[in-house]
Design a protein around this motif. Sequence first.
Motif, short mmCIF file in Angstrom:
data_model
loop_
_atom_site.label_atom_id
_atom_site.label_comp_id
_atom_site.label_asym_id
_atom_site.label_seq_id
_atom_site.Cartn_x
_atom_site.Cartn_y
_atom_site.Cartn_z
N HIS A 184 0.81 -1.22 0.00
CA HIS A 184 0.00 0.00 0.00
C HIS A 184 0.85 1.28 0.00
O HIS A 184 0.31 2.38 0.03
CB HIS A 184 -0.94 0.01 1.21
N MET A 185 2.18 1.13 -0.04
CA MET A 185 3.08 2.29 -0.04
C MET A 185 3.65 2.52 -1.43
O MET A 185 3.97 1.57 -2.15
CB MET A 185 4.22 2.10 0.96
N PHE A 186 3.84 3.81 -1.77
CA PHE A 186 4.37 4.17 -3.08
C PHE A 186 5.44 5.25 -2.92
O PHE A 186 5.25 6.23 -2.18
CB PHE A 186 3.25 4.64 -4.00
N PHE A 187 6.55 5.06 -3.62
CA PHE A 187 7.70 5.95 -3.49
C PHE A 187 7.90 6.82 -4.72
O PHE A 187 7.46 6.48 -5.82
CB PHE A 187 8.98 5.13 -3.23
N ALA A 188 8.56 7.95 -4.51
CA ALA A 188 8.93 8.86 -5.59
C ALA A 188 10.44 8.96 -5.65
O ALA A 188 11.13 8.83 -4.62
CB ALA A 188 8.31 10.25 -5.38
N PHE A 189 10.97 9.23 -6.86
CA PHE A 189 12.41 9.26 -7.08
C PHE A 189 12.81 10.52 -7.84
O PHE A 189 12.12 10.94 -8.78
CB PHE A 189 12.86 8.03 -7.88
N HIS A 190 13.92 11.09 -7.41
CA HIS A 190 14.53 12.21 -8.14
C HIS A 190 15.94 11.77 -8.51
O HIS A 190 16.73 11.40 -7.63
CB HIS A 190 14.57 13.47 -7.28
N VAL A 191 16.26 11.77 -9.80
CA VAL A 191 17.57 11.29 -10.24
C VAL A 191 18.39 12.46 -10.76
O VAL A 191 17.85 13.43 -11.29
CB VAL A 191 17.44 10.19 -11.32
N GLN A 192 19.70 12.35 -10.60
CA GLN A 192 20.62 13.41 -11.01
C GLN A 192 21.75 12.85 -11.86
O GLN A 192 22.18 11.72 -11.68
CB GLN A 192 21.19 14.13 -9.77
N ASN A 193 22.21 13.69 -12.78
CA ASN A 193 23.38 13.38 -13.62
C ASN A 193 23.18 12.10 -14.43
O ASN A 193 24.05 11.23 -14.50
CB ASN A 193 24.64 13.28 -12.74
N ASN A 194 21.98 12.00 -15.03
CA ASN A 194 21.65 10.86 -15.90
C ASN A 194 21.71 9.53 -15.18
O ASN A 194 22.11 8.50 -15.77
CB ASN A 194 22.58 10.84 -17.13
N ALA A 195 21.34 9.53 -13.93
CA ALA A 195 21.28 8.28 -13.17
C ALA A 195 20.09 7.44 -13.64
O ALA A 195 19.18 7.92 -14.33
CB ALA A 195 21.17 8.58 -11.69
N MET A 196 20.10 6.18 -13.24
CA MET A 196 18.97 5.29 -13.54
C MET A 196 17.68 5.81 -12.93
O MET A 196 17.70 6.50 -11.89
CB MET A 196 19.28 3.89 -13.01
N GLN A 197 16.55 5.51 -13.55
CA GLN A 197 15.25 5.91 -13.03
C GLN A 197 14.51 4.66 -12.55
O GLN A 197 13.97 3.90 -13.36
CB GLN A 197 14.43 6.61 -14.12
N PRO A 198 14.48 4.40 -11.24
CA PRO A 198 13.75 3.22 -10.76
C PRO A 198 12.27 3.29 -11.12
O PRO A 198 11.66 4.36 -11.09
CB PRO A 198 13.96 3.28 -9.24
N ALA A 199 11.72 2.13 -11.47
CA ALA A 199 10.31 2.06 -11.84
C ALA A 199 9.67 0.89 -11.12
O ALA A 199 10.32 -0.10 -10.78
CB ALA A 199 10.16 1.91 -13.35
N LEU A 200 8.37 1.00 -10.90
CA LEU A 200 7.62 -0.06 -10.24
C LEU A 200 7.59 -1.28 -11.13
O LEU A 200 7.24 -1.20 -12.31
CB LEU A 200 6.20 0.42 -9.93
N ASP A 201 8.03 -2.42 -10.58
CA ASP A 201 8.05 -3.65 -11.36
C ASP A 201 6.64 -4.00 -11.81
O ASP A 201 5.73 -4.16 -11.00
CB ASP A 201 8.63 -4.78 -10.51
N SER A 202 6.45 -4.12 -13.12
CA SER A 202 5.10 -4.28 -13.66
C SER A 202 4.47 -5.60 -13.24
O SER A 202 3.26 -5.68 -13.01
CB SER A 202 5.15 -4.18 -15.19
N LEU A 203 5.27 -6.66 -13.11
CA LEU A 203 4.71 -7.95 -12.73
C LEU A 203 4.17 -7.91 -11.31
O LEU A 203 3.08 -8.39 -11.02
CB LEU A 203 5.77 -9.05 -12.87
N ASP A 204 4.97 -7.29 -10.40
CA ASP A 204 4.51 -7.20 -9.01
C ASP A 204 3.28 -6.31 -8.89
O ASP A 204 2.36 -6.58 -8.13
CB ASP A 204 5.63 -6.66 -8.12
N SER A 205 3.25 -5.21 -9.65
CA SER A 205 2.14 -4.26 -9.53
C SER A 205 0.84 -4.86 -10.04
O SER A 205 -0.24 -4.47 -9.62
CB SER A 205 2.46 -2.98 -10.31
N LEU A 206 0.92 -5.86 -10.95
CA LEU A 206 -0.29 -6.50 -11.49
C LEU A 206 -0.76 -7.66 -10.63
O LEU A 206 -1.87 -8.16 -10.80
CB LEU A 206 -0.03 -6.97 -12.92
N ASP A 207 0.09 -8.11 -9.75
CA ASP A 207 -0.24 -9.26 -8.91
C ASP A 207 -0.98 -8.79 -7.66
O ASP A 207 -0.38 -8.24 -6.74
CB ASP A 207 1.05 -10.00 -8.53
N SER A 208 -2.28 -9.01 -7.63
CA SER A 208 -3.08 -8.53 -6.50
C SER A 208 -2.77 -9.27 -5.22
O SER A 208 -3.09 -8.81 -4.13
CB SER A 208 -4.58 -8.68 -6.83
N LEU A 209 -2.10 -10.43 -5.31
CA LEU A 209 -1.78 -11.20 -4.12
C LEU A 209 -0.39 -10.86 -3.57
O LEU A 209 -0.03 -11.32 -2.49
CB LEU A 209 -1.85 -12.70 -4.43
#
Length: 659
Positions: A184-209
């Motif tokens: 039930h928790m959701f995080f935000a990210f700020h990246v600098q100097n062309n760092a990687m942009q973390p994203a919510l894993d799509s498989l986990d986000s679709l799995d209601s269990l």
Amino acid sequence: MKCIFLFFCMFGFLVSGFSQSKHASYTWEYAQYDTVKKDYELENSIVIFEKKMVELFFSADNQFRQIEILHKKVQLNSNDAIQEYNTIYLPASTHTKKVLDQKTRVITKQGVVKELDNSAIQVKQNPESGKTYKYYAIEGVEIGSQIEFYYITEDDASYNGNVYSYQDDEVKQNVTFSLVCPKHMFFAFHVQNNAMQPALDSLDSLDSLAEYNEYVGIDENVEKLESESFSNYSANRKRIIYKMDYFVTNSKTTRNVVSYGEIGQSIYSLCYSNVSKPENKAIQKIIKLSGVQDKDSEFDKIFKIENYLKKNIAIGEVGAYNIANGFSKKIMSSIGVLRTMVNCYKQLGITHEIVLTSDRNSLYFIDTFDSYVFLQEYLLYFPTVEKYLIPTEQFYRLGLIPHNYIYNKGLFLKEVSVLGYTTGAGEIKFIPAPSKDETYSKMYLNVQFQDDPTNVIIDSRNESYGYYSHAVQPYFYLLDEKTTRELQEELIKSISSDIEILSMEYQNIQIEDVGQKPMISISKFDASNFVESAGNKFLFKIGELIGPQMELYHDDSRKMPVENDFNRSYYREISFTLPEGYRVENLDDIIIDKKIVEEDGTISAQFVSNYTIENNVVTVISEEFYDKIQYPVEIYEEYRQVINAAADFNKVVFVFAKK
């Protein structure tokens, strides 16, 4: 001392019951010797992979906890690299943090695996801080070997703001970052100097269990970033800043979990509310003892309060938060000193704002991403006099704060009243850098050639102010007479250890002079070492009189922008009467003119030197200044020319020949 900022208790709306940790049983896989990319084969060391994993979860006893894992594998291609990695420091346990696991192994080119057990862990203590460090002592590593290690820690959950910087002075083939948190928790990210942009894993986000959300970021072929002169290394590293953004409970979404809005109210309450009668009495006594008078200017009132507290009250972790107790015991916590200062100023009717900011040498304050990670230090700002002070630094005074807090943004908190309710409101504003005229070094030298012109006496007057004088000016009052004299001699001999001091005098060396008056030294010394005979001529090393200078002659291609610690200026005036029967053959060698001219025509940096001759007296004047903190990489070559102009001046030798 770093600011202790506020963490708000959020467990009432975060707790959702026990959740199984995904990484609690983390371990490494079967050992193997990995292949390094051909492009990296000549590097001293190559990070084959680096994994940073953060997991927030609720323990069985409903505590909000956090697991962190750092897993790294490095190939060592040189003795320097082996030396760098012969000790691997381990995280320390605290009253909240515990080390769950730690492992290290070495894999040779032949595939031989040596896993280190706990007997390889050494312990040492820093004699100054008293802190104890644990580390793996790794011996017998051959060139080409690969070292792999990881450690796992558990601590209280940190969700108000964190930083992961992953670029440094070695190449990295693969860097992976993952953050796991309850569903039930959701995080935000700020990246600098062309760092990687973390994203919510799509498989986990679709799995209601699924019991958790997982954010993943991957960066491949991370270039190394090596240190460069006049740069802010940390600010240019690839990094991720992250925080909890919102959470959902019972179909209700709560946003802006981390917000500066609540900070203003909380700090106002912390500093100004519930000031007791004993505390008010202590405040009145402090004002009286500080010497504040009604006729004083606002600047003087501010200064006297600050000066009294910093000379009479120590700051320590065990110091009091309560003003009366701290005043009585002569020791306060950093928050206690802040409360004392602001309430003294409030009682005197002096408008002020509390400022929270970051150390720009590690992390610039970002105004588009509310995060407590930027709230590292308290300052005070006084709008009427347009000056800052830092409450917790004993050797700074009004108008001068550590340069790592200037040229940065900050959260400015001031008192506001709405419908009879008084609280604190915040606004993000810029903390400017003092101009070149507020930090300077001035040198006046009268060179006297004796009957034998190879014998030279110099009358010297030096003035320094701002950050330049701060290196020594605040500390004289703590030194005994012998140590004071030794330090003063050392300062005069900074141009050359071979001079012989004949007399010296210092002015404005009290702690009260910091930021108010320039430190002045007046001296006379024998400087015959600056003159050499050359047949029927003699050589006068005039350039060396300004002391050693920074050089940027040999420099690789520039990667980072220029960043100065502070703006500054230098004025040097050297005069001498031509010895009878002599002339200078190469006076024009001293003529130098290098500048950086901005688009609007203003000069932001320069080194200019020239000379005049009047009544047989030669006067050489050089004026150098830097009045801009940052320059883009494209301007680096111009900046380098100005820096090198001072070094060129330093090499000028006048040739005296008989007429």
